[in-house]
Write an enzyme that holds these catalytic residues in place. Structure first.
Site, PDB file in Angstrom:
ATOM      1  N   GLY A 121     -53.897  51.105 -13.302  1.00 45.78           N
ATOM      2  CA  GLY A 121     -53.976  51.251 -14.754  1.00 45.78           C
ATOM      3  C   GLY A 121     -52.819  52.069 -15.283  1.00 45.78           C
ATOM      4  O   GLY A 121     -52.963  52.835 -16.247  1.00 45.78           O
ATOM      5  N   ALA A 122     -51.652  51.928 -14.628  1.00 47.82           N
ATOM      6  CA  ALA A 122     -50.410  52.528 -15.139  1.00 47.82           C
ATOM      7  C   ALA A 122     -50.462  54.052 -15.231  1.00 47.82           C
ATOM      8  O   ALA A 122     -49.708  54.638 -15.998  1.00 47.82           O
ATOM      9  CB  ALA A 122     -50.036  51.921 -16.504  1.00 47.82           C
ATOM     10  N   SER A 208     -51.616  48.556  -7.841  1.00 46.13           N
ATOM     11  CA  SER A 208     -50.749  48.939  -8.954  1.00 46.13           C
ATOM     12  C   SER A 208     -50.521  50.455  -8.956  1.00 46.13           C
ATOM     13  O   SER A 208     -50.086  50.996  -7.953  1.00 46.13           O
ATOM     14  CB  SER A 208     -51.340  48.419 -10.270  1.00 46.13           C
ATOM     15  OG  SER A 208     -50.374  48.436 -11.275  1.00 46.13           O
ATOM     16  N   ALA A 209     -50.858  51.169 -10.042  1.00 46.90           N
ATOM     17  CA  ALA A 209     -50.684  52.623 -10.017  1.00 46.90           C
ATOM     18  C   ALA A 209     -51.530  53.236  -8.893  1.00 46.90           C
ATOM     19  O   ALA A 209     -51.151  54.253  -8.304  1.00 46.90           O
ATOM     20  CB  ALA A 209     -51.075  53.236 -11.356  1.00 46.90           C
ATOM     21  N   ASP A 336     -46.316  39.203  -9.874  1.00 53.18           N
ATOM     22  CA  ASP A 336     -46.718  40.524 -10.356  1.00 53.18           C
ATOM     23  C   ASP A 336     -46.018  40.903 -11.657  1.00 53.18           C
ATOM     24  O   ASP A 336     -46.567  41.622 -12.488  1.00 53.18           O
ATOM     25  CB  ASP A 336     -46.340  41.582  -9.309  1.00 53.18           C
ATOM     26  CG  ASP A 336     -47.526  42.040  -8.491  1.00 53.18           C
ATOM     27  OD1 ASP A 336     -48.644  42.030  -9.023  1.00 53.18           O
ATOM     28  OD2 ASP A 336     -47.316  42.416  -7.324  1.00 53.18           O
ATOM     29  N   HIS A 451     -50.384  39.679 -11.762  1.00 53.48           N
ATOM     30  CA  HIS A 451     -50.726  41.059 -11.417  1.00 53.48           C
ATOM     31  C   HIS A 451     -52.248  41.247 -11.442  1.00 53.48           C
ATOM     32  O   HIS A 451     -52.897  40.829 -12.382  1.00 53.48           O
ATOM     33  CB  HIS A 451     -50.074  41.977 -12.465  1.00 53.48           C
ATOM     34  CG  HIS A 451     -50.024  43.421 -12.071  1.00 53.48           C
ATOM     35  ND1 HIS A 451     -49.439  43.863 -10.915  1.00 53.48           N
ATOM     36  CD2 HIS A 451     -50.475  44.528 -12.691  1.00 53.48           C
ATOM     37  CE1 HIS A 451     -49.531  45.174 -10.841  1.00 53.48           C
ATOM     38  NE2 HIS A 451     -50.158  45.606 -11.907  1.00 53.48           N
TER      39      HIS A 451
END
Ligand SMILES: *[C@@H]1O[C@H](CO)[C@@H](O)[C@H](O)[C@H]1NC(C)=O
Ligand SMILES: *[C@@H]1O[C@H](CO)[C@@H](O)[C@H](O)[C@H]1NC(C)=O
Ligand SMILES: *[C@@H]1O[C@H](CO)[C@@H](O)[C@H](O)[C@H]1NC(C)=O
Ligand SMILES: *[C@@H]1O[C@H](CO)[C@@H](O)[C@H](O)[C@H]1NC(C)=O
Length: 555
Positions: A121-122, A208-209, A336, A451
């Protein structure tokens, strides 16, 4: 009476064992047992505290404990964060909780391998129980636990301004979210035996994050001996979006937004510390409107980990000796970068959109700002060499997505795999490419795996919500759960209790095999040297270009 008694004994015999009340270091917890099949169930504990309510920009502290039995049957709040539309906040500062999924058979499980999941979630959004669309959360661990015979733990950590603000020095060192993750893993190590887990067999995994976080946890000197294995899905600490190298200028920007602009930095920091957490969280939101033709989405992902001289003592690329003893599996999805590409060059997703060579150059200029004009020309020729004289529109569009995929995800992952294999002292390395065709309706035909599309299969959604999937999705889901949980058990995705369709050879110093993951895995799914021409462009030619300034740039 006797009949009834016999009947209920019979019922008990037909159901699996369950844990009941479990003693943890903070006190007793009790979850729910979910039936998965004949003599199979999963004990689920939700909202178990692993640390106290954290102070603002402080490291997590041990939980003081509780009296009586804590009912761990509902998820707790996510950490305070902006909503997806970024119009308001949700969640709470009281958020350091985790969830535990323990598979059971006829007898109580013991000494099971443990897989700890870090959400993506960045570094801005997300939670351990995020995205519930049909029924359970996307990260619900029941299917993985039941089918793979592992304990799954999903954890919360602070995100956004409260998780990652930093002044780049001892005043506000940053990385609070990484410290939360570390506290969660140490809690698991100290307590998981009581749930039937093996504290010497812990694997971290994340996307991701969350994948970059897994990578940071491996590189930190604080993790020595804490866990054994790690899986990074679509992100590593070397990803260009995963490190903030100028934290003070970001902190000043956020201070301006909350009315804490001061000439004196200490006064600014004092003001920030007294500011309302909700306002601070809103000030950390991503302002997409700022883009309007200049810059790229990547530039907006600002609140991220930093080199703090402590948890992360040096640039991540210089910390791989710390990760040498962990088995490591990492990979990316074939597209992605597509969602980012669609914001930077919207025409790629428009049916009659006219994506031009100028768009491709503009994107490259945005991504390669740190280098001079020469970078744009050389990167453009690397990506257009296969175009021919009159490329189809779809070729240009796909090139845009490939550039973002390579730059943001694929190339950094290949570098991390190589550094890990080079430094490894007996630990293994595995590389994959997930390329199951997207299930998102309305995307152009050339779009591969978007992604985050890997997660639904790993968490077994084709089994838990069978009506919205086809048999091929269940095949893929079964393969992924088998490879991932085998890896957690043995350090080798092909060895373990679960059968896999093909042996996945390790990535070593001199050989770079990777497994292509989709619903049709067979011997030809093992290939070598993933996108090696472009990986060597970025790692050799691009990285040797000296940084320079670009004339036409106004920033
Ligand atoms: C090991 O990791 C370091 C960074 O920590 C890196 O500089 C080095 O090239 C790697 N390879 C070997 C063989 O040590
Ligand atoms: C696409 O854009 C280019 C450059 O702006 C222009 O020359 C070309 O005519 C456009 N093509 C179409 C089909 O609109
Ligand atoms: C980890 O778990 C696997 C599968 O249960 C087991 O075979 C292995 O011995 C365990 N490793 C350790 C160090 O306990
Ligand atoms: C492997 O699967 C592909 C389709 O994905 C097929 O074309 C190929 O023939 C298969 N190879 C073997 C050895 O079965």
């Amino acid at each position: 009476m006797l009949m009834l008694l016999l009947f209920s004994v019979g019922l008990n015999l037909a159901s699996a064992a369950k844990l009941g009340v479990v003693q943890t270091e903070g006190g007793q917890v009790e979850g729910n047992s979910h039936r998965m099949g004949l003599f199979r169930s999963v004990d689920v504990f939700q909202g178990v505290p692993f640390a106290d309510v954290p102070g603002k920009w402080e490291k997590p502290k041990p939980h003081p404990g509780w009296n009586g039995v804590l009912k761990a049957t509902k998820p707790r709040d996510r950490c305070l964060q902006v909503t997806l539309l970024q119009t308001k906040t949700q969640g709470s500062e009281d958020c350091l909780y985790l969830n535990i999924f323990v598979p059971q058979g006829r007898t109580l499980s013991s000494s099971l391998p443990v897989m700890v999941y870090l959400f993506g979630g960045a570094f801005l959004l997300g939670a351990s129980n995020d995205v519930a669309i049909l029924g359970d959360s996307l990260y619900d661990g029941k299917e993985m636990a039941d089918r793979g015979g592992v304990i799954v733990v999903t954890v919360n950590y602070r995100v956004g301004t409260l998780g990652f603000l930093s002044t780049g020095d001892a005043r506000l060192p940053g990385n609070y979210g990484l410290w939360d993750q570390h506290a969660a893993v140490t809690w698991v190590r100290r307590n998981i035996e009581a749930f039937g887990g093996n504290p010497d067999n812990i694997t971290l995994f994340g996307q991701s994050a969350g994948a970059a976080s897994v990578s940071y946890q491996m590189l930190s000197p604080y993790s020595k001996g804490l866990f054994r294995r790690a899986i990074s899905q679509c992100g590593v600490a070397l990803s260009p979006w995963a490190l903030q190298s100028k934290p003070m200028s970001l902190t000043k920007k956020i201070a301006r937004k909350v009315g804490c602009q001061r000439r004196d930095e200490d006064e600014m920091i004092t003001c920030l510390k007294m500011s309302d957490p909700v306002g601070l969280t809103m000030a950390g939101k991503i302002d997409v409107l700022l883009l309007l033709g200049k810059g790229v989405v990547m530039d907006l992902m600002e609140l991220s980990p930093v080199v703090d001289g402590d948890f992360i003592p040096d640039d991540p690329s210089r910390l791989f000796h710390n990760a040498a003893h962990f088995d490591f599996m990492a990979g990316v999805n074939s597209m992605d970068g597509h969602i980012f590409a669609g914001v930077d060059v919207p025409s790629i997703n428009q049916k009659n959109g006219n994506t031009t060579a100028e768009d491709v150059k503009g994107l490259l200029a945005g991504l390669t700002k740190e280098k001079g004009n020469a970078a744009v020309a050389s990167a453009f020729s690397a990506y257009s060499s296969h175009w021919g004289s009159f490329p189809e529109p779809a070729v240009l569009k796909k090139t845009v997505a490939d550039i973002e995929t390579d730059f943001l995800f694929l190339v950094p992952t290949q570098i991390a795999l190589q550094l890990h294999a080079d430094n490894s002292s007996g630990a293994r390395t595995f590389s994959y490419l997930f390329n199951m065709k997207t299930r998102i309706p309305g995307f152009p035909r050339w779009v591969g795996a978007e992604h985050a599309e890997d997660l639904q299969y790993l968490f077994g959604k084709p089994f838990s919500t069978p009506l919205v999937y086809f048999p091929r999705h269940r095949d893929l889901s079964g393969y992924m759960i088998a490879y991932w949980t085998n890896f957690a058990k043995t350090g080798d995705p092909s060895r373990g209790d679960s059968r896999v369709p093909v042996a996945w050879p390790p990535f070593t110093k001199h050989h770079r095999p990777y497994l292509t993951i989709n619903h049709k895995i067979n011997k030809s799914s093992v290939s070598y040297d993933l996108r090696s021409d472009l990986v060597s462009y970025w790692t050799q030619i691009y990285s040797s270009l000296s940084s320079g300034t670009r004339e036409e740039e106004g920033k």
